[in-house]
Scaffold this active site. Structure first.
Site, PDB file in Angstrom:
ATOM      1  N   ALA A 187       0.813  -1.230   0.000  1.00  0.00           N
ATOM      2  CA  ALA A 187       0.000   0.000   0.000  1.00  0.00           C
ATOM      3  C   ALA A 187       0.840   1.271   0.000  1.00  0.00           C
ATOM      4  O   ALA A 187       0.313   2.365   0.174  1.00  0.00           O
ATOM      5  CB  ALA A 187      -0.943   0.003   1.199  1.00  0.00           C
ATOM      6  N   ARG A 205       2.252   2.546  -2.512  1.00  0.00           N
ATOM      7  CA  ARG A 205       2.026   3.298  -3.752  1.00  0.00           C
ATOM      8  C   ARG A 205       0.987   2.566  -4.613  1.00  0.00           C
ATOM      9  O   ARG A 205       0.488   1.500  -4.234  1.00  0.00           O
ATOM     10  CB  ARG A 205       3.328   3.454  -4.529  1.00  0.00           C
ATOM     11  CG  ARG A 205       3.888   2.138  -5.043  1.00  0.00           C
ATOM     12  CD  ARG A 205       5.161   2.325  -5.823  1.00  0.00           C
ATOM     13  NE  ARG A 205       5.416   1.175  -6.672  1.00  0.00           N
ATOM     14  CZ  ARG A 205       6.495   1.018  -7.437  1.00  0.00           C
ATOM     15  NH1 ARG A 205       7.426   1.951  -7.435  1.00  0.00           N
ATOM     16  NH2 ARG A 205       6.635  -0.043  -8.193  1.00  0.00           N
ATOM     17  N   ASP A 241       7.839  -8.059   4.218  1.00  0.00           N
ATOM     18  CA  ASP A 241       7.794  -8.783   2.944  1.00  0.00           C
ATOM     19  C   ASP A 241       6.758  -9.899   3.113  1.00  0.00           C
ATOM     20  O   ASP A 241       6.920 -10.779   3.973  1.00  0.00           O
ATOM     21  CB  ASP A 241       9.191  -9.357   2.664  1.00  0.00           C
ATOM     22  CG  ASP A 241       9.247 -10.177   1.382  1.00  0.00           C
ATOM     23  OD1 ASP A 241       8.183 -10.583   0.871  1.00  0.00           O
ATOM     24  OD2 ASP A 241      10.368 -10.421   0.907  1.00  0.00           O
ATOM     25  N   ASN A 298      -2.757  -7.129  -1.889  1.00  0.00           N
ATOM     26  CA  ASN A 298      -2.503  -6.356  -3.113  1.00  0.00           C
ATOM     27  C   ASN A 298      -1.048  -6.425  -3.559  1.00  0.00           C
ATOM     28  O   ASN A 298      -0.762  -6.306  -4.748  1.00  0.00           O
ATOM     29  CB  ASN A 298      -2.926  -4.900  -2.864  1.00  0.00           C
ATOM     30  CG  ASN A 298      -2.341  -3.953  -3.903  1.00  0.00           C
ATOM     31  OD1 ASN A 298      -2.861  -3.818  -4.998  1.00  0.00           O
ATOM     32  ND2 ASN A 298      -1.235  -3.296  -3.562  1.00  0.00           N
ATOM     33  N   SER A 309      -5.572 -10.592 -11.565  1.00  0.00           N
ATOM     34  CA  SER A 309      -5.229  -9.833 -12.773  1.00  0.00           C
ATOM     35  C   SER A 309      -5.882 -10.464 -13.987  1.00  0.00           C
ATOM     36  O   SER A 309      -6.099 -11.680 -14.029  1.00  0.00           O
ATOM     37  CB  SER A 309      -3.714  -9.828 -12.996  1.00  0.00           C
ATOM     38  OG  SER A 309      -3.407  -9.216 -14.235  1.00  0.00           O
ATOM     39  N   TYR A 321       3.870 -14.530 -14.215  1.00  0.00           N
ATOM     40  CA  TYR A 321       2.893 -13.602 -13.623  1.00  0.00           C
ATOM     41  C   TYR A 321       1.467 -14.144 -13.779  1.00  0.00           C
ATOM     42  O   TYR A 321       0.689 -14.174 -12.819  1.00  0.00           O
ATOM     43  CB  TYR A 321       3.030 -12.236 -14.300  1.00  0.00           C
ATOM     44  CG  TYR A 321       2.104 -11.180 -13.754  1.00  0.00           C
ATOM     45  CD1 TYR A 321       2.345 -10.602 -12.514  1.00  0.00           C
ATOM     46  CD2 TYR A 321       0.985 -10.768 -14.467  1.00  0.00           C
ATOM     47  CE1 TYR A 321       1.491  -9.632 -11.999  1.00  0.00           C
ATOM     48  CE2 TYR A 321       0.126  -9.795 -13.973  1.00  0.00           C
ATOM     49  CZ  TYR A 321       0.389  -9.234 -12.730  1.00  0.00           C
ATOM     50  OH  TYR A 321      -0.461  -8.280 -12.225  1.00  0.00           O
ATOM     51  N   ALA A 366       0.472 -17.251 -14.338  1.00  0.00           N
ATOM     52  CA  ALA A 366       0.259 -18.468 -13.543  1.00  0.00           C
ATOM     53  C   ALA A 366       0.062 -18.107 -12.066  1.00  0.00           C
ATOM     54  O   ALA A 366      -0.791 -18.678 -11.382  1.00  0.00           O
ATOM     55  CB  ALA A 366       1.443 -19.416 -13.706  1.00  0.00           C
ATOM     56  N   LYS A 372      -1.173 -15.363 -10.840  1.00  0.00           N
ATOM     57  CA  LYS A 372      -2.470 -14.707 -10.617  1.00  0.00           C
ATOM     58  C   LYS A 372      -3.637 -15.677 -10.831  1.00  0.00           C
ATOM     59  O   LYS A 372      -4.669 -15.571 -10.174  1.00  0.00           O
ATOM     60  CB  LYS A 372      -2.602 -13.486 -11.535  1.00  0.00           C
ATOM     61  CG  LYS A 372      -1.645 -12.347 -11.161  1.00  0.00           C
ATOM     62  CD  LYS A 372      -1.947 -11.783  -9.775  1.00  0.00           C
ATOM     63  CE  LYS A 372      -1.143 -10.529  -9.484  1.00  0.00           C
ATOM     64  NZ  LYS A 372      -1.513  -9.891  -8.205  1.00  0.00           N
TER      65      LYS A 372
HETATM   66  N1  LIG Z   1      -1.088  -1.811 -12.628  1.00  0.00           N
HETATM   67  C1  LIG Z   1      -1.749  -2.676 -13.352  1.00  0.00           C
HETATM   68  O1  LIG Z   1      -2.002  -2.443 -14.540  1.00  0.00           O
HETATM   69  C2  LIG Z   1      -2.229  -3.966 -12.730  1.00  0.00           C
HETATM   70  C3  LIG Z   1      -3.069  -4.799 -13.493  1.00  0.00           C
HETATM   71  C4  LIG Z   1      -3.522  -5.993 -12.949  1.00  0.00           C
HETATM   72  C5  LIG Z   1      -3.148  -6.364 -11.656  1.00  0.00           C
HETATM   73  N2  LIG Z   1      -2.325  -5.547 -10.939  1.00  0.00           N
HETATM   74  C6  LIG Z   1      -1.952  -5.996  -9.588  1.00  0.00           C
HETATM   75  O2  LIG Z   1      -2.287  -4.985  -8.656  1.00  0.00           O
HETATM   76  C7  LIG Z   1      -1.361  -5.011  -7.564  1.00  0.00           C
HETATM   77  C8  LIG Z   1      -0.747  -3.634  -7.378  1.00  0.00           C
HETATM   78  O3  LIG Z   1      -0.160  -3.220  -8.600  1.00  0.00           O
HETATM   79  P1  LIG Z   1       0.492  -1.769  -8.798  1.00  0.00           P
HETATM   80  O4  LIG Z   1       0.482  -1.489 -10.248  1.00  0.00           O
HETATM   81  O5  LIG Z   1      -0.121  -0.800  -7.845  1.00  0.00           O
HETATM   82  O6  LIG Z   1       2.010  -2.104  -8.381  1.00  0.00           O
HETATM   83  P2  LIG Z   1       3.144  -1.172  -7.725  1.00  0.00           P
HETATM   84  O7  LIG Z   1       4.454  -1.814  -8.063  1.00  0.00           O
HETATM   85  O8  LIG Z   1       2.938   0.270  -8.051  1.00  0.00           O
HETATM   86  O9  LIG Z   1       2.890  -1.367  -6.166  1.00  0.00           O
HETATM   87  C9  LIG Z   1       3.152  -2.590  -5.567  1.00  0.00           C
HETATM   88  C10 LIG Z   1       3.609  -2.349  -4.148  1.00  0.00           C
HETATM   89  O10 LIG Z   1       3.798  -3.640  -3.562  1.00  0.00           O
HETATM   90  C11 LIG Z   1       5.019  -3.622  -2.828  1.00  0.00           C
HETATM   91  N3  LIG Z   1       5.554  -4.988  -2.777  1.00  0.00           N
HETATM   92  C12 LIG Z   1       6.054  -5.718  -3.796  1.00  0.00           C
HETATM   93  N4  LIG Z   1       6.449  -6.917  -3.348  1.00  0.00           N
HETATM   94  C13 LIG Z   1       6.191  -6.947  -2.005  1.00  0.00           C
HETATM   95  C14 LIG Z   1       6.392  -7.913  -0.986  1.00  0.00           C
HETATM   96  N5  LIG Z   1       6.977  -9.088  -1.238  1.00  0.00           N
HETATM   97  N6  LIG Z   1       5.982  -7.609   0.263  1.00  0.00           N
HETATM   98  C15 LIG Z   1       5.418  -6.416   0.539  1.00  0.00           C
HETATM   99  N7  LIG Z   1       5.224  -5.451  -0.389  1.00  0.00           N
HETATM  100  C16 LIG Z   1       5.614  -5.713  -1.643  1.00  0.00           C
HETATM  101  C17 LIG Z   1       5.938  -2.675  -3.592  1.00  0.00           C
HETATM  102  O11 LIG Z   1       6.984  -2.175  -2.770  1.00  0.00           O
HETATM  103  C18 LIG Z   1       4.950  -1.610  -4.046  1.00  0.00           C
HETATM  104  O12 LIG Z   1       4.848  -0.550  -3.110  1.00  0.00           O
HETATM  105  C19 LIG Z   1      -0.337  -6.104  -7.899  1.00  0.00           C
HETATM  106  O13 LIG Z   1      -0.697  -7.309  -7.272  1.00  0.00           O
HETATM  107  C20 LIG Z   1      -0.459  -6.228  -9.409  1.00  0.00           C
HETATM  108  O14 LIG Z   1      -0.067  -7.502  -9.865  1.00  0.00           O
HETATM  109  C21 LIG Z   1      -1.855  -4.362 -11.440  1.00  0.00           C
END
Ligand SMILES: NC(=O)c1ccc[n+]([C@@H]2O[C@H](COP(=O)([O-])OP(=O)(O)OC[C@H]3O[C@@H](n4cnc5c(N)ncnc54)[C@H](O)[C@@H]3O)[C@@H](O)[C@H]2O)c1
Length: 263
Positions: free
Chosen positions: A13, A15, A59, A86, A138, A151, A153, A155
């Site tokens: 959360a 970002r 993590d 998330n 996703s 990715y 697989a 999701k």
């Molecule tokens: N942006 C898109 O188009 C999109 C589309 C489909 C699904 N998603 C999914 O939505 C979610 C958020 O995506 P986003 O675009 O906001 O990504 P993002 O990279 O902007 O944010 C992800 C956040 O998760 C944190 N993070 C990553 N690995 C971590 C871990 N092991 N433990 C704790 N924190 C961790 C990162 O530090 C980051 O702050 C993800 O699960 C992504 O797969 C995103």
């Protein structure tokens, strides 16, 4: 104020989509734990939200960190009503070029991390016979996208885990649902998506645009609220119609060239 008095953990959360969900939850009256492996960004995000948010670095793929996040949430708020899984990482590598190391890293965070967080939190929720778990899946877990073996697989695994948890946790008053976003404008998609990817999405998504993080947050508020009490085991696509689009999309039969009319 649909989440008044509720407490939530939102992973990843600091970002993007997770941050938008945390902001929306607080706007609806909840107190939120911002869990992220990027400690500085998590602290900054919590500060920006104000006193209803706390940051806990962790993590989600580490057993010790998961334990720490859950106990910090309980120490600060006394209970956990909502968990949003998330946090996740992306990867775009052709199947023939993918390494075992990358495959396992993506699955460890996106799928195993979701399992670990859900199990730790669900054990607390089960004791009080109520809770909501929301998993961010996703569209890449539903369709075979180029470069998306690890990715996609991971999701797809999240979606099946979502169903099993919903079935097993129903007796404990816990609702488990997923949200499958289409392309969403976040830092990752802004930097990772090439011009070709952007053009393709603008052509193939019926609403012809990327979604905003706040549009995923709106769906999360609904699923976390009492309005969604009879919904469990479901995946809600928030994708501008991408999943629904057919084989012949985009296609206008009125202007299409008939066989024999080709120039
Ligand atoms: N942006 C898109 O188009 C999109 C589309 C489909 C699904 N998603 C999914 O939505 C979610 C958020 O995506 P986003 O675009 O906001 O990504 P993002 O990279 O902007 O944010 C992800 C956040 O998760 C944190 N993070 C990553 N690995 C971590 C871990 N092991 N433990 C704790 N924190 C961790 C990162 O530090 C980051 O702050 C993800 O699960 C992504 O797969 C995103």
């Amino acid at each position: 104020m649909r989440l008044s008095g509720k407490t939530a953990i939102v992973t990843g959360a600091a970002r993007g989509i997770g941050q938008a969900i945390a902001v929306a939850f607080v706007n609806e009256g909840a107190q939120v734990v911002i869990c992220d492996r990027d400690e500085a960004a998590a602290v900054a995000a919590a500060k920006e939200i104000g006193p209803s948010a706390i940051a806990v670095a962790g993590d989600i793929s580490s057993d010790e960190d998961v334990e720490k996040v859950v106990s910090s949430a309980l120490e600060s708020f006394g209970k956990i009503d909502i968990l949003v899984n998330n946090a996740g990482i992306g990867a775009t590598t052709l199947f023939l070029e993918s390494s075992r190391e990358e495959f396992e890293r993506v699955v460890r965070i996106n799928l195993t991390g979701t399992f670990l967080m859900s199990q730790a939190v669900a054990r607390k929720m089960a004791a009080k016979k109520s809770g909501k778990i929301i998993n961010i899946a996703s569209l890449s877990g539903q369709k075979g996208g180029v470069g998306r073996s690890a990715y996609g697989a991971s999701k797809a695994g999240v979606e099946l885990l979502n169903k099993v948890m919903a079935v097993e946790l129903a007796d404990y008053g816990i609702n488990v649902n997923a949200i499958a976003p289409g392309p969403i404008l976040t830092e990752v998609s802004k930097t990772m998506h090439t011009l070709e990817t952007r053009d393709a999405y603008h052509r193939l998504v019926p609403q012809r645009r990327y979604g905003e993080p706040s549009e995923i947050a709106d769906a999360a508020v609904f699923l976390a609220s009492d309005e969604a009490r009879y919904i469990t085991g479901h995946t809600l696509n928030v994708d501008g119609g991408f999943l629904a689009a057919g084989l012949l999309f985009p296609f206008d039969p009125k202007t299409a060239t008939k066989i024999g009319d080709e120039k």
